[in-house]
Write an enzyme that holds these catalytic residues in place. Structure first.
Site, mmCIF file in Angstrom:
data_model
loop_
_atom_site.group_PDB
_atom_site.id
_atom_site.type_symbol
_atom_site.label_atom_id
_atom_site.label_comp_id
_atom_site.label_asym_id
_atom_site.label_seq_id
_atom_site.Cartn_x
_atom_site.Cartn_y
_atom_site.Cartn_z
ATOM 1 C CG HIS A 1 9.734 -26.618 0.746
ATOM 2 N ND1 HIS A 1 9.612 -27.729 -0.043
ATOM 3 C CD2 HIS A 1 8.755 -25.766 0.345
ATOM 4 C CE1 HIS A 1 8.617 -27.557 -0.888
ATOM 5 N NE2 HIS A 1 8.076 -26.385 -0.674
HETATM 6 C C1 BDR Z 1 12.134 -23.323 -1.301
HETATM 7 O O1 BDR Z 1 11.711 -22.198 -2.060
HETATM 8 C C2 BDR Z 1 11.127 -21.233 -1.230
HETATM 9 O O2 BDR Z 1 9.965 -20.721 -1.779
HETATM 10 C C3 BDR Z 1 10.903 -21.882 0.102
HETATM 11 O O3 BDR Z 1 11.085 -20.946 1.146
HETATM 12 C C4 BDR Z 1 11.958 -22.972 0.159
HETATM 13 O O4 BDR Z 1 13.168 -22.494 0.686
HETATM 14 C C5 BDR Z 1 11.359 -24.522 -1.774
HETATM 15 O O5 BDR Z 1 11.605 -24.748 -3.128
#
Ligand code: BDR
Ligand code: CA
Length: 312
Positions: free
Chosen positions: A241
């Site tokens: 992500h």
């Molecule tokens: C986001 O949520 C977090 O767990 C990850 O670091 C990312 O920023 C994804 O939904």
């Protein structure tokens, strides 16, 4: 061209860690002025400590790191240890950081740096938007000093923490509302695009082959963080992500985008944290965000692998 001045706001977190390496490996393009941390994947004492450990590992012990808000604006903090582990960086063991935590609060660092800068600054946000929202509330004049804010957050289709909501927006939906209604040039890198950036075994092999402390850390983190998402989504590797935000800043032509009006659900218990993206402009509202829709995943992994190799 001069490097773009940026501040990274984050909650490390495995994918935040990789995003930090990615940014720090590209000083010709990104001039990281500081790192602000927020409560999110794990509580604030861990996110600020993790940020320091990661910067030291990447050879950037000189970078100022700030702790910000320990909880969301209105709701209790929800964390994601089931994904990132108890430390936030499960899968690797880093020594206690020697570099200091700055004494200034992250929100004040954001305000002072933005207001004193001769040029506009880009914000890259990888966690809940609490620090940015508080900075906007405390000192709205910062708006005109923000060149762009590229946010990992939201989902056009399915959420990951609830069926409706993506984690970062769900943790602090009120902060996301403040940011999206401030009239800022917001770009949203949603789950719909980050789930196209899958670290498949072949892509991980290319990173492993670099055979450096940073590549070993990336592999260690992803071996742990990967298992949860691979099982849940039935995919051949974890989605990266937060690194998508950095790739968007480095090479926007890897992505396609569209403008849309986006609002955040802040009242319904069932759908709280939902980013309602008016993709077809049925509300006739003017767009308030750029929505990143697709990624050239091979191009993304080439860029990321080069960056990890550059940090050796
Ligand atoms: C986001 O949520 C977090 O767990 C990850 O670091 C990312 O920023 C994804 O939904
Ligand atoms: Ca994050």
């Amino acid at each position: 061209m001069a490097a773009t001045p940026i501040i990274i706001d984050c909650d490390p977190g495995a994918d935040d860690a990789i995003a930090l390496f990615f940014a720090l490996a590209n000083p010709d393009q990104l001039n990281v002025l500081g790192i602000t941390t927020v409560a999110g994947n794990v509580p604030l004492p861990l996110t600020q400590k993790n940020a320091r450990c990661l910067c030291e590992l990447a050879g950037h012990a000189d970078l100022p790191i700030y702790a910000g808000c320990p909880r969301p604006l209105l709701r209790p903090l929800i964390t994601a240890e089931e994904v990132h582990g108890r430390t936030g960086l499960d899968g690797i063991h880093l020594p206690e950081p020697q570099m200091p935590l700055q004494s200034q609060h992250a929100v004040d660092f954001l305000i002072d740096t933005l207001m004193q800068s001769p040029q506009k600054i880009t914000l890259a946000t990888l966690g809940p938007l609490t620090n940015i929202a508080v900075a906007l509330i405390k000192h709205p004049e910062i708006c005109s000093q923000i060149e762009a804010i590229v946010v990992m957050g939201g989902a056009v289709t399915q959420g990951n923490i609830t069926p409706s909501a993506e984690f970062n927006v769900y943790v602090d939906p009120h902060a996301a509302h403040v940011v999206l209604s401030a009239g800022l040039p917001v770009t949203l890198v949603t789950l719909d695009v980050t789930h196209q950036a899958i670290a498949t075994p072949e892509r991980l092999d290319a990173i492993k082959a670099i055979n450096s402390p940073i590549s070993a850390a990336v592999i260690g983190l992803l071996n742990h963080y990967g298992t949860h998402d691979m099982q849940r989504y039935g995919i051949p590797g974890p989605p990266l992500h937060d690194p998508c935000v950095i790739a968007y800043l480095l090479q926007p032509d890897l992505f396609t985008t569209r403008q849309a009006a986006v609002t955040v659900e802040t009242t319904s218990e069932l759908t709280i944290g939902r980013t309602v993206v008016d993709r077809w402009n049925v509300t006739h509202q003017p767009p308030n965000a750029t929505i990143v829709e697709t990624i050239d995943a091979d191009g993304f992994f080439r860029l990321l692998t080069q960056a990890i190799a550059a940090l050796t």
